[in-house]
Design a protein around this motif. Structure first.
Motif, PDB file in Angstrom:
ATOM      1  N   ALA A  29      41.155  29.031 -27.657  1.00  0.00           N
ATOM      2  CA  ALA A  29      41.294  27.578 -27.550  1.00  0.00           C
ATOM      3  C   ALA A  29      42.762  27.196 -27.548  1.00  0.00           C
ATOM      4  O   ALA A  29      43.577  27.792 -28.249  1.00  0.00           O
ATOM      5  CB  ALA A  29      40.583  26.878 -28.704  1.00  0.00           C
ATOM      6  N   VAL A  30      43.090  26.217 -26.717  1.00  0.00           N
ATOM      7  CA  VAL A  30      44.416  25.611 -26.718  1.00  0.00           C
ATOM      8  C   VAL A  30      44.249  24.157 -27.156  1.00  0.00           C
ATOM      9  O   VAL A  30      43.513  23.400 -26.527  1.00  0.00           O
ATOM     10  CB  VAL A  30      45.085  25.665 -25.337  1.00  0.00           C
ATOM     11  CG1 VAL A  30      46.407  24.923 -25.358  1.00  0.00           C
ATOM     12  CG2 VAL A  30      45.294  27.102 -24.894  1.00  0.00           C
ATOM     13  N   ILE A  37      48.794  24.418 -29.597  1.00  0.00           N
ATOM     14  CA  ILE A  37      48.384  25.435 -30.559  1.00  0.00           C
ATOM     15  C   ILE A  37      47.421  26.396 -29.866  1.00  0.00           C
ATOM     16  O   ILE A  37      46.501  25.967 -29.164  1.00  0.00           O
ATOM     17  CB  ILE A  37      47.704  24.788 -31.776  1.00  0.00           C
ATOM     18  CG1 ILE A  37      48.670  23.804 -32.451  1.00  0.00           C
ATOM     19  CG2 ILE A  37      47.225  25.824 -32.765  1.00  0.00           C
ATOM     20  CD1 ILE A  37      48.030  22.999 -33.559  1.00  0.00           C
ATOM     21  N   TYR A  38      47.634  27.699 -30.057  1.00  0.00           N
ATOM     22  CA  TYR A  38      46.796  28.723 -29.419  1.00  0.00           C
ATOM     23  C   TYR A  38      46.021  29.471 -30.501  1.00  0.00           C
ATOM     24  O   TYR A  38      46.610  30.033 -31.427  1.00  0.00           O
ATOM     25  CB  TYR A  38      47.666  29.703 -28.639  1.00  0.00           C
ATOM     26  CG  TYR A  38      48.635  29.031 -27.687  1.00  0.00           C
ATOM     27  CD1 TYR A  38      48.220  28.610 -26.429  1.00  0.00           C
ATOM     28  CD2 TYR A  38      49.953  28.804 -28.059  1.00  0.00           C
ATOM     29  CE1 TYR A  38      49.099  27.984 -25.562  1.00  0.00           C
ATOM     30  CE2 TYR A  38      50.845  28.181 -27.198  1.00  0.00           C
ATOM     31  CZ  TYR A  38      50.409  27.770 -25.952  1.00  0.00           C
ATOM     32  OH  TYR A  38      51.283  27.144 -25.101  1.00  0.00           O
ATOM     33  N   VAL A  39      44.688  29.483 -30.362  1.00  0.00           N
ATOM     34  CA  VAL A  39      43.854  30.105 -31.390  1.00  0.00           C
ATOM     35  C   VAL A  39      42.736  30.926 -30.745  1.00  0.00           C
ATOM     36  O   VAL A  39      41.960  30.403 -29.941  1.00  0.00           O
ATOM     37  CB  VAL A  39      43.214  29.034 -32.302  1.00  0.00           C
ATOM     38  CG1 VAL A  39      42.415  29.695 -33.417  1.00  0.00           C
ATOM     39  CG2 VAL A  39      44.268  28.117 -32.880  1.00  0.00           C
ATOM     40  N   GLU A  53      43.912  16.906 -26.683  1.00  0.00           N
ATOM     41  CA  GLU A  53      42.834  17.609 -25.992  1.00  0.00           C
ATOM     42  C   GLU A  53      42.673  19.018 -26.533  1.00  0.00           C
ATOM     43  O   GLU A  53      43.624  19.619 -27.020  1.00  0.00           O
ATOM     44  CB  GLU A  53      43.106  17.690 -24.488  1.00  0.00           C
ATOM     45  CG  GLU A  53      43.011  16.360 -23.760  1.00  0.00           C
ATOM     46  CD  GLU A  53      43.068  16.537 -22.256  1.00  0.00           C
ATOM     47  OE1 GLU A  53      42.534  15.668 -21.547  1.00  0.00           O
ATOM     48  OE2 GLU A  53      43.629  17.538 -21.790  1.00  0.00           O
ATOM     49  N   ILE A  54      41.455  19.523 -26.445  1.00  0.00           N
ATOM     50  CA  ILE A  54      41.171  20.910 -26.790  1.00  0.00           C
ATOM     51  C   ILE A  54      40.527  21.563 -25.580  1.00  0.00           C
ATOM     52  O   ILE A  54      39.513  21.088 -25.068  1.00  0.00           O
ATOM     53  CB  ILE A  54      40.247  21.019 -28.005  1.00  0.00           C
ATOM     54  CG1 ILE A  54      40.902  20.383 -29.219  1.00  0.00           C
ATOM     55  CG2 ILE A  54      39.907  22.478 -28.290  1.00  0.00           C
ATOM     56  CD1 ILE A  54      40.071  20.438 -30.471  1.00  0.00           C
ATOM     57  N   VAL A  55      41.137  22.630 -25.085  1.00  0.00           N
ATOM     58  CA  VAL A  55      40.614  23.364 -23.939  1.00  0.00           C
ATOM     59  C   VAL A  55      40.180  24.738 -24.432  1.00  0.00           C
ATOM     60  O   VAL A  55      40.953  25.447 -25.085  1.00  0.00           O
ATOM     61  CB  VAL A  55      41.672  23.518 -22.826  1.00  0.00           C
ATOM     62  CG1 VAL A  55      41.080  24.236 -21.620  1.00  0.00           C
ATOM     63  CG2 VAL A  55      42.212  22.158 -22.418  1.00  0.00           C
ATOM     64  N   VAL A  56      38.937  25.111 -24.132  1.00  0.00           N
ATOM     65  CA  VAL A  56      38.405  26.401 -24.537  1.00  0.00           C
ATOM     66  C   VAL A  56      38.366  27.324 -23.332  1.00  0.00           C
ATOM     67  O   VAL A  56      37.824  26.966 -22.287  1.00  0.00           O
ATOM     68  CB  VAL A  56      36.992  26.248 -25.142  1.00  0.00           C
ATOM     69  CG1 VAL A  56      36.432  27.613 -25.550  1.00  0.00           C
ATOM     70  CG2 VAL A  56      37.038  25.319 -26.349  1.00  0.00           C
TER      71      VAL A  56
END
Length: 204
Positions: free
Chosen positions: A12-13, A112-114, A150-153
């Motif tokens: 996720a970003v 943020i990169y997770v 935003e959250i991009v998966v």
């Protein structure tokens, strides 16, 4: 993040938009220029002069308001403005590093990169980090722009069914206005728009 995707792990970003560059506390900014960057003496005095004695007025058509003192914020539209704002945000990096979370700062946008592994502690750690970030922003006269966050998966199409379990309680933890997107791919690398029960998403 790329290595996580290659190994088949959903990633996720989170693009965190930070608002209120006009509320930057000048005293705090000058303190960080001195204590973190190491600027002292005449150079620090120049920055103090640069930020001081500013004013603003409002123009609407032929009308103009009286000038009012501007005691906070960084000059927008200037070369130094984004740099000074990034310096003001430097302590945020310490929070993210303490949780071992990868990140990249772009002016007023923090990415943020997770990696999202089911049944791991990554989601809980991310929640605690976001909570601490939100508290830090409030203490520093800043806030999150929920409309632009935003959250991009990212993940393989075959992992689509595992997205919800990988995200765990994160969707309900985040704010209602945050936009969610799923970007998935297949071996054919073809993409199309698909509709879920929530927002429109990108799928392969």
């Amino acid at each position: 993040m790329i290595s996580a995707m290659i190994s088949g792990v959903i990633s996720a970003v989170i693009s965190v938009a930070i608002s209120a560059v006009d509320t930057v506390d000048h005293r705090v900014l000058l303190s960080r220029l001195e204590s973190i960057i190491g600027i002292k003496g005449p150079a620090l005095e120049w920055f103090h002069s640069y930020l001081s004695y500013r004013s603003f007025s409002v123009h609407i058509g032929p009308h103009q308001s009286k000038s009012a003192p501007l005691s906070s914020g960084v000059p927008q539209g200037s070369i130094l403005g984004p740099i000074l704002f990034a310096i003001y945000l430097l302590p945020l990096g310490s929070i993210l590093r303490r949780y071992n979370i990868s990140f990249h700062c772009l002016s007023d946008d923090l990415q943020i990169y997770v990696p999202l592994r089911p049944n791991s502690t990554s989601i809980e750690s991310l929640q605690n980090c976001l909570r601490e970030m939100k508290d830090w922003l409030a203490l520093n006269s800043l806030c999150l722009n929920q409309q632009k966050t935003e959250i991009v998966v990212f993940g393989d199409l075959s992992l689509l069914e595992g997205v919800d379990s990988a995200l765990g309680p994160l969707p309900s933890f985040m704010w209602d206005a945050v936009q969610w997107r799923h970007l998935l791919w297949s071996d054919q690398s073809r993409f199309s728009i698909w509709q879920s029960d929530g927002p429109a998403c990108l799928g392969a």
